[in-house]
Design an enzyme around this catalytic site. Structure first.
Site, short mmCIF file in Angstrom:
data_model
loop_
_atom_site.label_atom_id
_atom_site.label_comp_id
_atom_site.label_asym_id
_atom_site.label_seq_id
_atom_site.Cartn_x
_atom_site.Cartn_y
_atom_site.Cartn_z
N ASP A 13 0.81 -1.23 0.00
CA ASP A 13 0.00 0.00 0.00
C ASP A 13 0.84 1.27 0.00
O ASP A 13 0.42 2.30 0.52
CB ASP A 13 -0.97 0.03 1.21
CG ASP A 13 -1.77 -1.25 1.32
OD1 ASP A 13 -2.30 -1.69 0.28
OD2 ASP A 13 -1.84 -1.82 2.42
N GLY A 15 1.67 2.98 -2.62
CA GLY A 15 1.25 3.91 -3.68
C GLY A 15 1.92 3.57 -5.00
O GLY A 15 2.15 4.45 -5.83
N LYS A 16 2.22 2.29 -5.18
CA LYS A 16 2.92 1.86 -6.41
C LYS A 16 2.09 2.16 -7.66
O LYS A 16 2.63 2.59 -8.67
CB LYS A 16 3.21 0.35 -6.35
CG LYS A 16 4.15 -0.04 -5.23
CD LYS A 16 4.29 -1.53 -5.12
CE LYS A 16 3.07 -2.23 -4.56
NZ LYS A 16 2.76 -1.97 -3.16
N GLY A 40 -4.21 -4.11 -4.48
CA GLY A 40 -5.18 -3.10 -4.91
C GLY A 40 -4.40 -1.86 -5.27
O GLY A 40 -3.97 -1.13 -4.40
N HIS A 41 -4.17 -1.66 -6.55
CA HIS A 41 -3.38 -0.50 -6.98
C HIS A 41 -4.32 0.64 -7.39
O HIS A 41 -5.09 0.52 -8.33
CB HIS A 41 -2.45 -0.91 -8.14
CG HIS A 41 -1.38 -1.84 -7.68
ND1 HIS A 41 -0.52 -2.48 -8.52
CD2 HIS A 41 -1.02 -2.23 -6.43
CE1 HIS A 41 0.32 -3.23 -7.81
NE2 HIS A 41 0.03 -3.10 -6.54
N THR A 129 -6.02 -11.56 2.89
CA THR A 129 -7.11 -10.90 2.17
C THR A 129 -8.17 -11.93 1.75
O THR A 129 -9.19 -11.57 1.18
CB THR A 129 -6.58 -10.19 0.90
OG1 THR A 129 -5.98 -11.17 0.06
CG2 THR A 129 -5.57 -9.11 1.24
N GLN A 224 2.23 -5.77 -3.34
CA GLN A 224 2.54 -5.87 -1.90
C GLN A 224 3.86 -5.13 -1.61
O GLN A 224 4.21 -4.23 -2.33
CB GLN A 224 2.60 -7.33 -1.43
CG GLN A 224 1.25 -8.03 -1.40
CD GLN A 224 0.83 -8.61 -2.73
OE1 GLN A 224 1.61 -9.25 -3.40
NE2 GLN A 224 -0.40 -8.37 -3.11
N ALA A 299 -7.35 -0.97 -0.09
CA ALA A 299 -8.02 -0.83 -1.39
C ALA A 299 -8.72 -2.13 -1.80
O ALA A 299 -9.65 -2.11 -2.60
CB ALA A 299 -7.02 -0.42 -2.46
N THR A 300 -8.29 -3.26 -1.25
CA THR A 300 -8.88 -4.55 -1.63
C THR A 300 -9.93 -4.99 -0.63
O THR A 300 -10.99 -5.48 -1.00
CB THR A 300 -7.76 -5.61 -1.72
OG1 THR A 300 -6.89 -5.21 -2.78
CG2 THR A 300 -8.31 -7.00 -2.04
N SER A 412 5.61 12.51 -3.42
CA SER A 412 4.20 12.57 -3.81
C SER A 412 3.43 13.31 -2.73
O SER A 412 3.61 13.05 -1.54
CB SER A 412 3.66 11.16 -4.00
OG SER A 412 2.28 11.20 -4.24
P1 IMP Z 1 -2.60 -12.77 1.47
O1 IMP Z 1 -1.48 -12.49 0.53
O2 IMP Z 1 -3.93 -12.26 0.97
O3 IMP Z 1 -2.67 -14.17 1.93
O4 IMP Z 1 -2.32 -11.91 2.80
C1 IMP Z 1 -1.17 -12.11 3.60
C2 IMP Z 1 -0.79 -10.82 4.33
O5 IMP Z 1 -0.35 -9.87 3.36
C3 IMP Z 1 -1.94 -10.17 5.08
O6 IMP Z 1 -1.41 -9.52 6.22
C4 IMP Z 1 -2.46 -9.14 4.10
O7 IMP Z 1 -3.11 -8.07 4.74
C5 IMP Z 1 -1.16 -8.70 3.45
N1 IMP Z 1 -1.36 -8.23 2.08
C6 IMP Z 1 -1.57 -8.98 0.98
N2 IMP Z 1 -1.68 -8.19 -0.09
C7 IMP Z 1 -1.52 -6.94 0.32
C8 IMP Z 1 -1.49 -5.67 -0.33
O8 IMP Z 1 -1.60 -5.56 -1.56
N3 IMP Z 1 -1.28 -4.59 0.46
C9 IMP Z 1 -1.09 -4.70 1.79
N4 IMP Z 1 -1.10 -5.84 2.45
C10 IMP Z 1 -1.31 -6.96 1.72
#
Ligand code: IMP
Length: 423
Positions: A13, A15-16, A40-41, A129, A224, A299-300, A412
């Site tokens: 998160d 801001g990519k 979630g971009h 998620t 991520q 965002a997701t 930014s």
């Molecule tokens: P998973 O990848 O959905 O299994 O989540 C594993 C961990 O990574 C959890 O703590 C999620 O909240 C975190 N996570 C997964 N994708 C994102 C992302 O795009 N942004 C921030 N945290 C993420």
């Protein structure tokens, strides 16, 4: 032609999406190399907000080709929804979107397995998620997965049935209550597969190689953040892919020797969504203020993000693991109005001062040691160039650059494309 990388350096998160969008005009190809719809971009331009989960952030630029690489896991159902949104906005994606045949598919039962696994963990849950990411990568490394290229073969449905059956048995084994209607889920899934098949499937490593040979510029877009990397993150509170620079090599088929610039994105503070250690987390009104001003909600998943001061120990670690060549600092505007701004420059670890990330960063054995900075009052969101940066923010940036030994090239100051200061 070298391939440049763009990576998040914290817990995601950062801001990519915005920065890929800002940089896209410099690149012919934007390629995602890992993760899936857990990402979630967010992109904001012309007063509109767009959120992408699987599709690369170059899709809004007519000139750019967008590749979903072999390292990505695709949920056809979510993918279809993303495409529907693009259609609603009259974005012509068909000729500019490519998918690697080697990318793995997230099945409905992968999502159910994710839920069963998390529920069974109780308080020790990862905070996933619940998009089926972990179970899909497990099947990939377990050599059981279904790949996009399989959809071109006659027998893929048999493979699907066998795998889904196994998953149901595994869900039963967890012995937790998960409500689902498999028939409904499958109807939706097979409909979405039809849509997925309308996108061009390619041997993406060959495409990348030939594009490089032709001298076409490529930007690999990470999802991520480094601290969620399966190897180098805060395991087990991580995601299931390599979010760091090496992931671009395995997730696209790019040779390490052809990596060019590595753009590292970080927020002027730190956030984390989901469980796991977070040494600089704030539980006071400063944390609440960052969350409110920074709109820190996932965002997701829409979940509130945990907020804290910048952790330079963790950031240095991420810069090293990735070989970052240029930094981009996001959300500088959110820190306006704080009397004092803190940066964690060391940890007190079991009574000792350390400046590296230890193996075990449990909440109770790592305490942040802060360096304090004078804050600034000015609203930064209307700033147009670097000469307008307040002195206090310049002092903050100078300190970070000196500590990290990497230039901060972009600051930014708001979500819009236009709110981007180049230094
Ligand atoms: P998973 O990848 O959905 O299994 O989540 C594993 C961990 O990574 C959890 O703590 C999620 O909240 C975190 N996570 C997964 N994708 C994102 C992302 O795009 N942004 C921030 N945290 C993420």
């Amino acid at each position: 032609m070298a391939v440049d990388l763009l990576l998040g350096l914290q817990w995601g998160d950062e801001g990519k999406g915005k920065i890929v969008d800002v940089l896209t005009s410099n690149y012919k190809i934007i390629a995602r190399f890992q993760g899936g719809p857990n990402a979630g971009h967010t992109l904001v331009f012309n007063g509109m907000k767009h959120v992408l989960h699987t599709i690369p952030s170059g899709i809004f630029h007519e000139e750019a080709m967008n590749l979903v690489g072999n390292g990505v896991v695709i949920d056809p159902v979510i993918f279809k929804k993303e495409l529907d949104k693009l259609s609603e906005q009259n974005i012509d994606y068909k000729s500019r979107l490519l998918i690697s045949r080697k990318a793995h598919l997230i099945l409905p039962t992968h999502r159910l397995l994710d839920a069963a696994s998390e529920t069974s963990k109780g308080k020790a849950k990862i905070g996933s998620t619940l998009k089926g990411i972990g179970p899909t990568y497990m099947d990939k490394t377990g050599r059981n997965g279904i790949r996009v290229g399989d959809l071109e073969l006659q027998d893929w449905k048999e493979k699907y049935r066998a795998l889904a059956k196994k998953h149901i048995a595994m869900i039963d084994f967890y012995n937790v209550k998960i409500d689902y209607n498999l028939e409904e889920l499958e109807t939706e899934f097979f409909e979405a597969i039809k849509v997925l098949k309308s996108i061009k499937f390619i041997d993406s490593e060959e495409y990348i190689y030939q594009s490089q040979k032709k001298g076409q510029s490529i930007l690999a877009e990470g999802a991520q953040g480094s601290l969620l990397d399966i190897d180098f993150g805060t395991y087990p509170f991580v995601t299931s892919s390599n979010t760091t620079a090496a992931g671009a090599c395995t997730g696209l088929g790019v040779a390490p020797s052809s990596i060019g610039d590595v753009f590292g994105i970080f927020k002027a503070y730190t956030t984390r969504v989901g469980s796991g250690p977070f040494p600089t987390e704030l539980f006071d009104e400063d944390g609440a203020k960052i969350a409110k001003v920074g709109h820190e909600f996932g965002a997701t998943t829409g979940r509130p993000r945990r907020c804290g001061w910048l952790d330079l120990v963790a950031l240095k670690y991420a810069c090293r693991v990735n070989g970052v060549t240029q930094l981009m600092m996001m959300k500088g505007d959110v820190l306006s109005g704080f009397k004092t701004i803190k940066v964690c420059t060391a940890y007190n670890y079991k009574g000792e001062t350390i400046t590296h990330l230890p193996y075990n960063i449990e909440e109770h054995n790592v305490k942040p040691i802060y360096t304090e900075f004078k804050g600034w009052k000015e609203d930064l969101t209307e700033m147009e160039n670097a000469s307008q940066i307040p002195q206090e923010l310049n002092d903050y940036i100078d300190f970070l650059e000196k500590e990290l030994e990497i230039p901060i090239k972009i600051v930014s100051v708001g979500p819009d494309r236009k709110q981007t200061i180049f230094r």
